[in-house]
Every structure is written in C-alpha cells, then in structure tokens.
Write an enzyme that holds these catalytic residues in place. Sequence first.
Site, PDB file in Angstrom:
ATOM      1  N   HIS A  33       0.866  -1.235   0.077  1.00  0.00           N
ATOM      2  CA  HIS A  33       0.120  -0.006  -0.116  1.00  0.00           C
ATOM      3  C   HIS A  33       0.853   1.335   0.015  1.00  0.00           C
ATOM      4  O   HIS A  33       0.742   1.942  -0.901  1.00  0.00           O
ATOM      5  CB  HIS A  33      -1.055   0.004   1.079  1.00  0.00           C
ATOM      6  CG  HIS A  33      -2.012  -1.136   1.284  1.00  0.00           C
ATOM      7  ND1 HIS A  33      -2.649  -1.430   0.251  1.00  0.00           N
ATOM      8  CD2 HIS A  33      -2.149  -2.128   2.133  1.00  0.00           C
ATOM      9  CE1 HIS A  33      -3.434  -2.601   0.523  1.00  0.00           C
ATOM     10  NE2 HIS A  33      -2.970  -2.997   1.619  1.00  0.00           N
TER      11      HIS A  33
ATOM     12  N   ASP B 288      -4.889  -8.341  -3.339  1.00  0.00           N
ATOM     13  CA  ASP B 288      -5.359  -8.228  -1.849  1.00  0.00           C
ATOM     14  C   ASP B 288      -6.723  -8.915  -1.494  1.00  0.00           C
ATOM     15  O   ASP B 288      -6.565  -9.971  -1.357  1.00  0.00           O
ATOM     16  CB  ASP B 288      -5.388  -6.570  -1.625  1.00  0.00           C
ATOM     17  CG  ASP B 288      -5.341  -6.176  -0.089  1.00  0.00           C
ATOM     18  OD1 ASP B 288      -5.522  -6.942   0.512  1.00  0.00           O
ATOM     19  OD2 ASP B 288      -5.040  -5.011   0.169  1.00  0.00           O
TER      20      ASP B 288
HETATM   21 ZN    ZN Z   1      -3.573  -7.001   2.437  1.00  0.00          ZN
END
Ligand code: ZN
Length: 430
Positions: free
Chosen positions: A258, A306
């Site tokens: 991220h 994800d």
């Molecule tokens: Zn994750």
Amino acid sequence: MSERIIFRHALLPGGWAENAAISYENGVITNVETGVAGGSGLALPGMANLHSHSFQRAMAGRAELRGPTADSFWTWRELMYRLALSLDPDDVQAIAALAFTEMLEGGFTSVAEFHYLHHGPDGAPYADIAEMAARLAAAAAETGIELLLLPVFYAHSGFGGQAPTEGQRRFVNSLDSYAKLHARCRALSATGCAPHSLRAATLDEITALTQLNGAAPFHIHISEQTAEVESCLAFSGARPVEYLLANAPVSSNWCLVHATHITAAEAMDMAKTNAVAGLCPITEANLGDGIFPAQHFTGAYGIGSDSNVLIDAGRELQMLEYSQRLGQRQRNVMATATIRPTATALYQHAASGGAQAVGLGHGLVAGAPASFVGIAGETPEEALADALFTARATAVRDVWVRGRHVVENGRHRHAAQARAKFETVLRKRL
Ligand code: ZN
C-alpha cells in the site's frame, strides 16, 4: 523435453519484438529468438500478484451494502473477521482454488499469499501448525499457479505491543511458534516472511523476523489508512514509512504493501531502499483507502489483488492509471520518458517490480521462469492498450506457468469445478 512457441510479437525487456520464438525446458526459458516466422498473437512476460489474502474472495460482492454507521475500512474489517473466524481448512482450500483459478484466467502467473489465518476457530494451533498454509499450497498445486507463501507474524492489536483482540485469535503467534510455522512453510513452498503491520508487530519482533528470513521476500502492510498514520505519529512521533525506514533494514527484498499515505520525502527515501511498492489499486479503491502518490515515487512497483474483490491484472493496471489521472487531473500518468505508451509502461514496470517482490526471475529472457501470457492482437501497443483500457472482458487467451499451459482460450480447465466447490462453501455459510 525442450519446447518452443512462436508469437507474432513479444514484450521483451527492451520493448516489443516481432516474430519471437520462446524455447523452454523444465519450466525455465532457455532461449528467446527473434525473426522466426509463423507465429501468432502477443506474448507478455508473466505477472506476479504480489499481495493476496485468498480467503477474502468469499467476501467479494458481500460487503457492498451501507451499514448503520458510516462505512470504512474498519467496518469492513469487522465483517472480514467474522468470515475468517468461520472458515475451516477445507473451506480455505476451496476458496483459494477459485481465487487462484481466477488469477490465472486474469493474467497472473504467480501469487504471494499474505497468509494470516493460521489457527483453529478457538485460536489453538492445528496439529500441524501450518495446516492452513498446506491447504494454500494444495490449492496452488491443483490450479498450477506459482506460490510464494508469506506466513504472517501477528501478535498485537495496535502500536506499542498492545494485546491482540479476541477477533484476532486465529492469526496470533509468538516468535517461537512463528519459527515453527515458518520452517513448516518452507517445506511446503517457496516462503518469505511477513510481519502483518507496524500495528501487529513491534520493531524488535520485525528485527527478529528479518534474521529468520534471510534474503527471501519480506512484506509488510504499511500506511494504508490515515488512522494508522495518526496512531503511528502518536506512538512514535514519526509517520509509518518514515518510522520503518529509520528503524529497519529495508532493502530490495522488501515489499511495502500500500504505502498509500506517504509524503514526497517518504516516497523519495522509500525509492532509495530499492524496496518494491506493493500497490493494490482495486482494493484500495474498494476500501476507500486513498491514492498512492505516484508522482513522488521513482522506485519499483507491482500490483496485488489483495482482498480479491475483482481479480484481473489488466483491470488492476487500469485502476492504477485511472486513480492517478483522477488525483492529478492529467492523462498518461504512469507512462515514462523511456516507455511512452501507457499500457506498455504499466505492464513492464508492474511485471518487473512484481517479480522482484515475489523473488522470481523476470522477463522473456533465458534463465527466467517459463511463465508468460498470450493475448490476441496484430499491433502490439494498440492490442495492449485495448486489453487494459477498452476491453469489456479479459483479453487473456493463454497462460503458461513454468511451461505448463494452464489457461487455454481464456479458460482454466478446472474453472467449473473450482466454482462449484466455492459455491458449496458459500452455501454452507448462509
Ligand atoms: Zn492486505
């Protein structure tokens, strides 16, 4: 036995080449020769999915409903914990098999499973501490995707070593029990190491994990949410990436997953470490995380699915580019001075950064894994731009992983079976 496939065009490290013959043996490319007539279609190097929690595939489409209070990452996490607490090893394997099948059909050739659902429903380890990891390895073997296991170290519920919550009981290990889990994972598959986040692991624990891990891939969630930045500032006086870079040996085997909320200075310092930025644009959009400040970052990046709300390499790259356009109010943001066609630049960078993050050789070159993707098309730049920006369905036609032809004409041969088993798991939960 040596095999050879000829493509009309292939995306090589230096750019598109015509009439390319790819030879391979025992899952490794032995030669790439250009000027060989008689081929069709376009070959792309394999794409790593550098960040997946495959079990979350069972939540996809089931959290798109407004709750009694404002919805956020944190309300979504409550739902995700409820799902995590309800799954048994058979469920985990069935869900992963569907997710991995969809990854292959969506153009991913390898996956890094950031795997934290370790223990039984009461929080006690299974007889084999790596039971759940073994199920992921079994799902990978069933489907043919190349797997990097990232057993997650999870010990705390917040900065400063806070005790874990009841809802986190299936994730939690001590450093000692983690060492056993890690050793078992190594016997199952290629294995790296993943402290969950700066919330869930202290700096001392992260240091111990780097020693256990050696040079293998080392991944961590970081700076996904502004609340995490605020907690880190309150705890340490520094922002998460700033704090990590100042206190941990971050280098090229690291993947910072991220890194959404970073300053220009943090982006610059992160690039200097040669760590990979693990971007998950579809999930980050779905969870309302924010936009990665790509305009400040010159380092390597790759993509991950994800939460697996939608699994498709092309759509992930599209979302990456479009989120940048929306944020910066410009076009063709991820193209570079050296690779001006945006789709080609996105693909080349994400494939290269992804391979680095999962610890694999990269590209259509001798010595790299014989993992590649075939799409239809005559003119390569336009065909790839169509695949990323205009196609209403995936453009992926064929996928080879380590020389095995696992997707043909857009379909994985076990897709229907994987779907049926997955539906059974969902029905059981309703
Ligand atoms: Zn994750």
